[in-house]
Design a protein around this motif. Structure first.
Motif, PDB file in Angstrom:
ATOM      1  N   LYS A   2       0.828  -1.197   0.000  1.00 30.18           N
ATOM      2  CA  LYS A   2       0.000   0.000   0.000  1.00 30.18           C
ATOM      3  C   LYS A   2       0.867   1.254   0.000  1.00 30.18           C
ATOM      4  N   ILE A   3       1.985   1.199   0.688  1.00 31.35           N
ATOM      5  CA  ILE A   3       2.879   2.354   0.742  1.00 31.35           C
ATOM      6  C   ILE A   3       3.501   2.590  -0.640  1.00 31.35           C
ATOM      7  N   LEU A   4       3.849   1.518  -1.349  1.00 27.92           N
ATOM      8  CA  LEU A   4       4.425   1.638  -2.681  1.00 27.92           C
ATOM      9  C   LEU A   4       3.413   2.258  -3.653  1.00 27.92           C
ATOM     10  N   LYS A   5       2.152   1.806  -3.573  1.00 30.50           N
ATOM     11  CA  LYS A   5       1.109   2.376  -4.424  1.00 30.50           C
ATOM     12  C   LYS A   5       0.884   3.849  -4.092  1.00 30.50           C
ATOM     13  N   LEU A   6       0.929   4.190  -2.815  1.00 26.18           N
ATOM     14  CA  LEU A   6       0.758   5.574  -2.388  1.00 26.18           C
ATOM     15  C   LEU A   6       1.898   6.441  -2.918  1.00 26.18           C
ATOM     16  N   LEU A   7       3.128   5.944  -2.854  1.00 28.63           N
ATOM     17  CA  LEU A   7       4.272   6.700  -3.361  1.00 28.63           C
ATOM     18  C   LEU A   7       4.177   6.885  -4.883  1.00 28.63           C
TER      19      LEU A   7
END
Length: 92
Positions: A2-7
């Motif tokens: 989720k953090i990768l998608k957010l970035l």
């Protein structure tokens, strides 16, 4: 994940904003140059008409510029009548 998608989403939004600002700046600079080119062209046209064409060499647009002699008017009535018969509609 989720953090990768957010970035990735933040980077995409940042690049999109950067692209929009670049596009706005490009259009603004094109309009700025067009304004100055038009201003110079208008100034050149006005200067040309005032200083070069206004030097007394202009010709009349509606008439020849020479006076009509009385001897040229002898057949004017006959010519006018022929014109009226040929081109003007007849009232019945």
């Amino acid at each position: 994940m989720k953090i990768l998608k957010l970035l990735i989403l933040l980077v995409a939004i940042g690049l999109g904003a950067y692209l929009l600002l670049w596009l706005f700046g490009f259009i603004a600079s094109v309009l700025w140059y067009a304004f100055w080119i038009a201003l110079i062209a208008i100034g050149g046209t006005v200067g040309y008409r005032l200083f070069l064409k206004g030097s007394g060499e202009e010709t009349a647009r509606l008439e020849e510029g020479r006076p009509t002699a009385i001897s040229e008017l002898e057949n004017a009535d006959r010519t006018l009548e022929a014109y009226k018969e040929r081109y003007l509609p007849k009232d019945k």
